[in-house]
Scaffold this active site. Sequence first.
Site, short mmCIF file in Angstrom:
data_model
loop_
_atom_site.label_atom_id
_atom_site.label_comp_id
_atom_site.label_asym_id
_atom_site.label_seq_id
_atom_site.Cartn_x
_atom_site.Cartn_y
_atom_site.Cartn_z
N CYS A 158 30.99 27.58 8.14
CA CYS A 158 31.97 26.51 8.36
C CYS A 158 31.28 25.18 8.61
O CYS A 158 31.89 24.13 8.48
CB CYS A 158 32.85 26.88 9.54
SG CYS A 158 31.88 27.29 10.98
N GLU A 177 36.84 22.76 1.13
CA GLU A 177 35.65 23.48 1.59
C GLU A 177 35.10 24.28 0.40
O GLU A 177 35.86 25.01 -0.24
CB GLU A 177 36.13 24.42 2.71
CG GLU A 177 35.07 24.90 3.61
CD GLU A 177 35.65 25.77 4.75
OE1 GLU A 177 36.78 26.24 4.66
OE2 GLU A 177 34.92 25.97 5.73
N LYS A 227 40.14 42.01 16.34
CA LYS A 227 40.27 42.45 14.94
C LYS A 227 39.23 41.73 14.08
O LYS A 227 39.36 40.54 13.79
CB LYS A 227 41.66 42.13 14.38
CG LYS A 227 41.89 42.80 13.03
CD LYS A 227 42.82 42.04 12.10
CE LYS A 227 42.12 41.13 11.13
NZ LYS A 227 41.23 41.73 10.15
N GLU A 230 39.00 28.03 15.76
CA GLU A 230 37.77 27.55 15.11
C GLU A 230 38.03 27.66 13.62
O GLU A 230 37.95 28.75 13.04
CB GLU A 230 36.58 28.43 15.53
CG GLU A 230 36.24 28.36 17.01
CD GLU A 230 35.59 27.04 17.40
OE1 GLU A 230 35.14 26.28 16.52
OE2 GLU A 230 35.53 26.77 18.61
#
Length: 482
Positions: A288, A385, A179, A254
Amino acid sequence: MADWQGWMRQANYVAGEWIGADSGQTIDVTNPATGEVIGTVPACGEAETMRAIDAAAAAFPELAGMGLMARVGLLWKLHDALMDNQAALAELLTVEMGKPLTEAMGEIAIGAQYVRWFAEEARRAKGEIVPAGVNGRRILVTKHPVGVVGMITPWNFPSSMLARKVAPALAVGCTVVAKPATATPYSGLAWAALAEEVGYPAGAVNVLTGSARAIAGAMMARDEVRKVTFTGSTEVGKELIRQSADTVKKVSMELGGNAPFIVFDDADLDAAAEGAIVSKYRNSGQTCVCANRMYVQAGVYDAFVEKLVEKTRALKVGDGREAGVAQGPLIDKDAVAKVEELLDDAKAKGAQVALGGSRHQLGGSFFQPTVVTGATQDMAFATEEIFGPLAPVFRFETEEEAIEMANATRFGLASYAYTSDLGRAFRLNEKLQYGMIGINSGLITTVEAPFGGVKESGLGKEGGSQGLEDYLDTKYVCIDGI
Ligand code: NAP
């Protein structure tokens, strides 16, 4: 002109057929650079995913039982199909995601490299013969594909994040139910089109778009799905780990990062500034492994900031398809709001804007490449982040202080340091709590190395020999009476 529209599949691929949603409903897909709707994809859910899992389970014995070199041959063809269509696939990626075309070309190329790497690694998925403790016994350790693998991927690398999952899975004979992110579905659906073109058996690769909760829910509920591999936010990753408990699946996660980028007094400052640009502004700061916090030693602080500002000023912002553009739009307006929120918080706590600091005159979701000085550990971006083109520069005095500040986060994905002291490089390797460390390099992703995080940045590795291991179960057979 590359025929990117030729790869834009507005349907899902289940059991070797291109299908719409049972409900007939669709979701619009938008080009973030222009705000235009470029097409639609099916809004699939639980029922379609159940059929995809059935198909993947049925195809598993065929793929796993295929001769090794036949499986490797399919991967070689997949690699060639990616590279033969690199320009078209890259343009499709840029149109749905916004990153500059040169970066999109690089993403397709590294995806192809992952395919080739895992084709090579599959030939070395060796077991062991272990000395037995008593006479008359032999102990064999063997490797076997885990089975059907569910894959969920984010929008920031819509092609290569699937490459790192699809390639090792297919290499060892696992079948796939994937997906892709709703914002960037076409690069994910292109993997199904490529698999079809090179001749994978029906059901080996299935790709669905639609409700994340419904599709992931079906993957997590079914026993036949023996592994789920996810790339995305830590929050969703934690939820999936919880859901995996009921059927005790293998999981690879991850997740998010908050990379420190440390510049010591003894660093080559030009190289450090160049590395900072690559690490910070690639994909408009939406990776990331992007430098999230720049820690600069007091003696070179001003000189480094000057170089960073100069190089940042030179970045051309615009539609990723325009020549010379180094920074595209952010994925959507929420991403812009998040950057503004972090910036406002920093300014309220005393940070100064050295460059940029506002929405870009191009409008939409474009934001100016921004440098902020006087950053401190109480500011929100020290622990969150950023995922945008904002570079906060912190000041430190000693190596111990830099390491302590760098480790003061729940994340542990990538970290970077610039220094000419070899002993310090080893100390950093031992003390930085990160899965990946770039010494004098701002760009460290490569197929040969295990990519992945520690702490709340995840579980498992992608790339390297470890990236294949994650798709294999280890069995042991004891033969007695010899
Ligand atoms: P996200 O919101 O977690 O979404 C990632 C994927 O999960 C998408 O396909 C999304 O579907 C799906 N999803 C959302 N909610 C879900 C749920 N409740 N259950 C199951 N699936 C769900 O992350 P993102 O914003 O796309 O990506 C950015 C994040 O990914 C950042 O934190 C970044 O650091 C991380 N990332 C990590 C790595 C790495 O290798 N460690 C690489 C790239 C990105 P929809 O699109 O349909 O919502």
